[in-house]
Design an enzyme around this catalytic site. Structure first.
Site, PDB file in Angstrom:
ATOM      1  N   GLU A 154      -0.953 -10.849   2.699  1.00 35.06           N
ATOM      2  CA  GLU A 154      -0.689 -10.074   3.928  1.00 35.06           C
ATOM      3  C   GLU A 154      -0.934 -10.943   5.160  1.00 35.06           C
ATOM      4  O   GLU A 154      -0.148 -10.920   6.113  1.00 35.06           O
ATOM      5  CB  GLU A 154      -1.569  -8.827   3.961  1.00 35.06           C
ATOM      6  CG  GLU A 154      -1.129  -7.789   2.923  1.00 35.06           C
ATOM      7  CD  GLU A 154      -2.069  -6.612   2.774  1.00 35.06           C
ATOM      8  OE1 GLU A 154      -1.650  -5.607   2.192  1.00 35.06           O
ATOM      9  OE2 GLU A 154      -3.221  -6.691   3.223  1.00 35.06           O
ATOM     10  N   GLY A 195       0.820  -1.217   0.000  1.00 38.39           N
ATOM     11  CA  GLY A 195       0.000   0.000   0.000  1.00 38.39           C
ATOM     12  C   GLY A 195       0.847   1.258   0.000  1.00 38.39           C
ATOM     13  O   GLY A 195       2.084   1.196   0.035  1.00 38.39           O
ATOM     14  N   GLY A 202      -7.603  -3.170   0.910  1.00 40.04           N
ATOM     15  CA  GLY A 202      -7.904  -2.112  -0.054  1.00 40.04           C
ATOM     16  C   GLY A 202      -7.016  -2.193  -1.287  1.00 40.04           C
ATOM     17  O   GLY A 202      -7.410  -1.809  -2.383  1.00 40.04           O
ATOM     18  N   GLY A 203      -5.827  -2.757  -1.117  1.00 40.74           N
ATOM     19  CA  GLY A 203      -4.905  -2.933  -2.237  1.00 40.74           C
ATOM     20  C   GLY A 203      -4.961  -4.350  -2.803  1.00 40.74           C
ATOM     21  O   GLY A 203      -4.086  -4.742  -3.588  1.00 40.74           O
ATOM     22  N   GLY A 232       0.149  -1.469   6.494  1.00 37.23           N
ATOM     23  CA  GLY A 232      -0.887  -0.463   6.695  1.00 37.23           C
ATOM     24  C   GLY A 232      -2.224  -1.121   7.005  1.00 37.23           C
ATOM     25  O   GLY A 232      -2.311  -2.336   7.212  1.00 37.23           O
ATOM     26  N   ALA A 233      -3.265  -0.310   7.025  1.00 40.60           N
ATOM     27  CA  ALA A 233      -4.622  -0.827   7.247  1.00 40.60           C
ATOM     28  C   ALA A 233      -5.617   0.147   6.630  1.00 40.60           C
ATOM     29  O   ALA A 233      -5.314   1.328   6.450  1.00 40.60           O
ATOM     30  CB  ALA A 233      -4.906  -0.971   8.739  1.00 40.60           C
ATOM     31  N   ASP A 234      -6.790  -0.378   6.307  1.00 44.20           N
ATOM     32  CA  ASP A 234      -7.871   0.496   5.840  1.00 44.20           C
ATOM     33  C   ASP A 234      -8.667   1.035   7.018  1.00 44.20           C
ATOM     34  O   ASP A 234      -9.191   2.147   6.960  1.00 44.20           O
ATOM     35  CB  ASP A 234      -8.769  -0.277   4.868  1.00 44.20           C
ATOM     36  CG  ASP A 234      -7.967  -0.726   3.662  1.00 44.20           C
ATOM     37  OD1 ASP A 234      -7.393   0.137   2.985  1.00 44.20           O
ATOM     38  OD2 ASP A 234      -7.859  -1.948   3.432  1.00 44.20           O
ATOM     39  N   THR A 257       1.146   3.622   2.282  1.00 46.63           N
ATOM     40  CA  THR A 257       1.878   3.882   3.533  1.00 46.63           C
ATOM     41  C   THR A 257       3.107   2.985   3.603  1.00 46.63           C
ATOM     42  O   THR A 257       4.198   3.426   3.981  1.00 46.63           O
ATOM     43  CB  THR A 257       0.956   3.658   4.755  1.00 46.63           C
ATOM     44  OG1 THR A 257      -0.327   4.216   4.488  1.00 46.63           O
ATOM     45  CG2 THR A 257       1.541   4.300   6.002  1.00 46.63           C
TER      46      THR A 257
HETATM   47  C1  5RP Z   1      -3.487  -3.597   0.921  1.00 44.61           C
HETATM   48  C2  5RP Z   1      -3.786  -3.162   2.304  1.00 44.61           C
HETATM   49  C3  5RP Z   1      -3.267  -1.844   2.728  1.00 44.61           C
HETATM   50  O1  5RP Z   1      -2.509  -2.013   3.883  1.00 44.61           O
HETATM   51  C4  5RP Z   1      -4.409  -0.920   2.997  1.00 44.61           C
HETATM   52  O2  5RP Z   1      -5.237  -0.868   1.850  1.00 44.61           O
HETATM   53  C5  5RP Z   1      -3.918   0.505   3.340  1.00 44.61           C
HETATM   54  O3  5RP Z   1      -3.335   1.075   2.212  1.00 44.61           O
HETATM   55  P1  5RP Z   1      -2.797   2.569   2.183  1.00 44.61           P
HETATM   56  O4  5RP Z   1      -1.580   2.585   3.045  1.00 44.61           O
HETATM   57  O5  5RP Z   1      -2.513   2.820   0.736  1.00 44.61           O
HETATM   58  O6  5RP Z   1      -3.886   3.450   2.720  1.00 44.61           O
HETATM   59  O7  5RP Z   1      -4.431  -3.822   3.075  1.00 44.61           O
HETATM   60  O8  5RP Z   1      -4.141  -4.793   0.597  1.00 44.61           O
END
Ligand code: 5RP
Length: 219
Positions: free
Chosen positions: A103, A29, A96-97, A82-84, A31
């Site tokens: 993961e 992601g 989200g990615g 990271g996390a959503d 972050t």
């Molecule tokens: C990818 C993830 C990411 O950690 C999550 O979508 C957060 O992404 P970003 O740092 O772009 O906000 O779970 O599958």
């Protein structure tokens, strides 16, 4: 500070959790991209990384960081991702990615999950962010109907095939008050590869980027 600056801040702050000479678990992601770029600055001091996606692998290799296969490593001292959404217990929504399955696999190898996120990701109850679920194409209709029975709407993410060759459903309308029970239940549904609730593999620490600086939450 804008969101990108907050991401850079927590990406750098995560270096403190990297153990000298070790292999680092690396998530996916925007972050995490900031973390990977910061990690490049200390690459001589780590043995390498295990990555959770093709994209992160490419970025790590682009910096000259060695990437190990998950199967070649018995355990990792730390996994940084990271996390959503993250709640006050360290339970998360991720995916989200579209990298949620890998993961979870890399998180499972790790002794400690360090979540890096900007303050907008902290929530009281998981579910505002549409929950990603990786599914086999054959089971899409069946799984959509199961979510409909819970009062939620599951939509196939257009144009996305995961690194594992599967589909992502984004599920709207959930309020996940018991993340452990929810994760266990949905993972049993035939055709579900991985649900994007990280309760069994929750964060131990969250480095939260705020306008006042990095706040450390411990769970
Ligand atoms: C990818 C993830 C990411 O950690 C999550 O979508 C957060 O992404 P970003 O740092 O772009 O906000 O779970 O599958």
């Amino acid at each position: 500070m804008n969101q990108d600056e907050l991401k850079t801040l927590v990406g750098r702050a995560a270096l403190e959790y990297v153990i000298e000479g070790s292999i680092v678990g690396v998530g996916t992601g925007s972050t995490v991209n900031c973390f990977i770029d910061a990690l490049a600055g200390i690459k001589e001091r780590i043995a390498g990384a295990v990555s959770s996606s093709v994209k992160s692998t490419e970025r790590l290799r682009g910096h000259g960081i060695r990437v190990f296969e998950a199967g070649a490593v018995e355990s990792l001292p730390v996994y940084i991702d990271g996390a959503d959404e993250i709640d006050h217990q360290g339970f998360m929504i991720k995916g989200g990615g579209a990298a949620l399955t890998r993961e979870k696999i890399v998180a499972d190898l790790a002794e400690r999950f360090v979540c890096i996120a900007d303050a907008s990701k902290l929530v009281d109850v998981l579910g505002r962010f549409p929950l990603p679920v990786e599914v086999l194409p054959m089971a899409v209709g069946q799984i959509q109907r199961r979510f409909a029975k819970l009062g939620a709407t599951a939509t196939v993410r257009e144009g996305v095939i995961t690194d594992n060759g599967q589909l992502i459903l984004d599920v709207q309308g959930l309020r996940i008050t018991d993340p452990l029970a929810f994760e266990t239940d949905v993972n049993q549904w035939p055709g579900v590869v991985t649900v994007g609730v990280f309760a069994r593999h929750k964060a131990g620490v969250c480095l939260l980027g705020t306008p006042e600086g990095v706040k450390t939450l411990r769970f």
